[in-house]
Design a protein around this motif. Sequence first.
Motif, PDB file in Angstrom:
ATOM      1  N   HIS A   1      37.659  43.469  38.519  1.00  0.00           N
ATOM      2  CA  HIS A   1      39.408  43.332  38.091  1.00  0.00           C
ATOM      3  C   HIS A   1      40.307  42.427  38.969  1.00  0.00           C
ATOM      4  O   HIS A   1      41.620  42.137  38.956  1.00  0.00           O
ATOM      5  N   LEU A   2      40.101  41.894  40.158  1.00  0.00           N
ATOM      6  CA  LEU A   2      40.481  41.310  41.050  1.00  0.00           C
ATOM      7  C   LEU A   2      40.174  39.215  40.592  1.00  0.00           C
ATOM      8  O   LEU A   2      40.374  38.506  41.847  1.00  0.00           O
ATOM      9  N   VAL A   3      39.538  38.966  39.553  1.00  0.00           N
ATOM     10  CA  VAL A   3      39.176  38.147  39.556  1.00  0.00           C
ATOM     11  C   VAL A   3      40.706  37.442  38.421  1.00  0.00           C
ATOM     12  O   VAL A   3      41.519  37.814  37.423  1.00  0.00           O
ATOM     13  N   ASN A   4      40.709  36.421  39.530  1.00  0.00           N
ATOM     14  CA  ASN A   4      42.102  35.520  38.657  1.00  0.00           C
ATOM     15  C   ASN A   4      41.896  34.106  38.216  1.00  0.00           C
ATOM     16  O   ASN A   4      41.155  33.460  38.445  1.00  0.00           O
ATOM     17  N   PRO A   5      42.084  34.501  36.756  1.00  0.00           N
ATOM     18  CA  PRO A   5      42.109  33.243  36.254  1.00  0.00           C
ATOM     19  C   PRO A   5      42.580  32.037  36.499  1.00  0.00           C
ATOM     20  O   PRO A   5      41.900  30.936  36.257  1.00  0.00           O
ATOM     21  N   ASP A   6      43.041  32.236  37.548  1.00  0.00           N
ATOM     22  CA  ASP A   6      43.791  30.440  37.476  1.00  0.00           C
ATOM     23  C   ASP A   6      42.956  30.578  38.169  1.00  0.00           C
ATOM     24  O   ASP A   6      42.538  28.760  38.760  1.00  0.00           O
ATOM     25  N   ASN A   7      41.677  30.271  39.089  1.00  0.00           N
ATOM     26  CA  ASN A   7      40.461  29.836  40.905  1.00  0.00           C
ATOM     27  C   ASN A   7      39.447  29.231  39.202  1.00  0.00           C
ATOM     28  O   ASN A   7      38.932  28.474  39.572  1.00  0.00           O
ATOM     29  N   TRP A   8      40.052  29.857  37.856  1.00  0.00           N
ATOM     30  CA  TRP A   8      38.417  29.434  37.214  1.00  0.00           C
ATOM     31  C   TRP A   8      39.222  27.165  36.499  1.00  0.00           C
ATOM     32  O   TRP A   8      38.336  27.073  35.831  1.00  0.00           O
ATOM     33  N   HIS A   9      40.276  27.281  36.631  1.00  0.00           N
ATOM     34  CA  HIS A   9      40.803  26.160  36.028  1.00  0.00           C
ATOM     35  C   HIS A   9      41.236  24.978  36.848  1.00  0.00           C
ATOM     36  O   HIS A   9      41.862  25.379  38.294  1.00  0.00           O
TER      37      HIS A   9
ATOM     38  N   PRO B   1      39.467  30.649  45.894  1.00  0.00           N
ATOM     39  CA  PRO B   1      39.376  29.136  45.845  1.00  0.00           C
ATOM     40  C   PRO B   1      38.248  28.700  45.538  1.00  0.00           C
ATOM     41  O   PRO B   1      37.476  29.408  47.289  1.00  0.00           O
ATOM     42  N   PHE B   2      37.117  27.893  45.353  1.00  0.00           N
ATOM     43  CA  PHE B   2      35.537  28.252  44.978  1.00  0.00           C
ATOM     44  C   PHE B   2      35.781  27.081  46.950  1.00  0.00           C
ATOM     45  O   PHE B   2      34.616  26.805  47.328  1.00  0.00           O
ATOM     46  N   ARG B   3      37.127  26.073  46.862  1.00  0.00           N
ATOM     47  CA  ARG B   3      36.704  25.620  47.880  1.00  0.00           C
ATOM     48  C   ARG B   3      36.343  25.810  49.592  1.00  0.00           C
ATOM     49  O   ARG B   3      35.861  25.312  50.131  1.00  0.00           O
ATOM     50  N   GLU B   4      36.293  27.179  49.515  1.00  0.00           N
ATOM     51  CA  GLU B   4      36.802  28.044  50.272  1.00  0.00           C
ATOM     52  C   GLU B   4      35.316  29.100  50.280  1.00  0.00           C
ATOM     53  O   GLU B   4      35.403  29.506  51.769  1.00  0.00           O
ATOM     54  N   LEU B   5      34.606  28.297  49.894  1.00  0.00           N
ATOM     55  CA  LEU B   5      33.438  29.171  49.830  1.00  0.00           C
ATOM     56  C   LEU B   5      31.709  28.402  50.466  1.00  0.00           C
ATOM     57  O   LEU B   5      31.295  28.800  50.839  1.00  0.00           O
TER      58      LEU B   5
END
Length: 496
Positions: free
Chosen positions: A227-235, A310-314
């Motif tokens: 439920h914490l998923v932010n769709p903006d992180n997928w764009h 944000p994927f770059r932080e992983l």
Amino acid sequence: MLKNLLATHAIESSPHVDAGEHISTGAHSQPDLVRVLTAKHLVLLGVGAVIGAGIFVITGQAAAQHAGPALAISFVIAGIACAFAGLCYAEFAAMLPISGSAYSYSYATLGEYVAWFVGWNLVLEYLFAASTVAAGWSGYFNELLRLIGSWTNTNIALPEALASAPYAFVEGHIQSTGALVNLPAVLIVAALSGLCYVGITQSAFVNSIIVAIKVTVILLFIAVTVHLVNPDNWHPFIPENEGPGVFGWSGVFRAATLVFFSYIGFDAVSTAAGEAKNPQRDMPIGILGSLAICTVLYIAMALVLTGITPFRELNTPEPVATALTHYPQLSWLKTIVVFGAITGLSSVILVMLMGLPRIFFSMSRDGLLPPALGKVHPKFRTPYVGQVIVGVAAAILAGLFPVSVLGELVSMGTLLAFATVCIGILVLRYTQPQLKRSFRVPFVWPVAILGALICVYLFWQAFEEHWRLMVTWIVLGQLIYIGYGYAHSKLRPKNA
């Protein structure tokens, strides 16, 4: 001589076997392994071997450096590639329900020399994979000690001198780090080797518990954070290409190559074929079932991780825990994730330590390795000599070296084994079409050919960088075969 090198086992499809029946390995006076594993055990062995470093470590690196949110697509691609090899494994394992995995399948189809080559690469996979994962386990274990210490206002974490490798690889050279030994890595290998020594049933039972824990942790993480998923992180879902293999579609395929290595443990299921109650039915279920479960979990984790962070932080050694640092209210979940990682890596080590002695067992019974490695404990019914040797070797490697540089070597050995199994299925379909097959690969020609080509392609990507190390390992194997295996082969008198 060429005839000797290409000598194959005379095989016939195995009849149904019953629980408790010993493996028929020829006229041996020693006690044999016993059939006690069910389909559930085999599925859990596969999940135990596959779900580990891949889901807790590789997901972050693959997303941050190569695919971004499209990591989910990379897992789909890798899953399809593994499914091709898995189908071929399933047909072999159901038809030849014996220990030895790809080694035994190669001996039955492509000849002794190819079988030795494949078996030697499986040694590379299992031994160094167990050692590498044990070193990673040590890091998570010490992190857990730090967390416990923070709750109790004490410092119970081990000092770096006792929790890190005393040697490191720097630009191809071994250098001292000043540490003494990676003690947790040595202890976990010793403990799990002891478990494997006392019995396959006990090992499978403990593995089942571990798998239940880590799958529960993964499902809990997904349920709590979805439920914490932010769709903006997928764009954009597929980030714009920034260079060869860096985002874009080239990055998606590069990430698929990387995450393919997450699946290398599924062939460990086939090493237990000789101890399956009903291998003709249960081996395909174990191999394909574990692959399906792991692929679904990998895809779900990839989507959630890139959706909440944000994927770059992983790009960290602990991407799942890193993602949770953005949500202080979920600190309790971070502790559970660390615990889940520890159990997850434990099951990988367990299955790797369990698989290699059974490959040694098969190679010894064929005369290619000394007879001691084919001995079975009269009480525990395990290949105990090989288990001790593997445990000691893995503990030394895990305690002294980070062996991360050998990670791709591990995968290279596995990919060669996968490709050989795919080719072997086609050979056997042509040379012995009359054999009864309780499981048959559907659309065998495209499946087997695509499986072999994909595996060889992925192997070549790593070989270009690590060819010196790989060639050294292969040469060492050839020297052992020439010096011992060729002269002592059980097939030699029949084919001389």
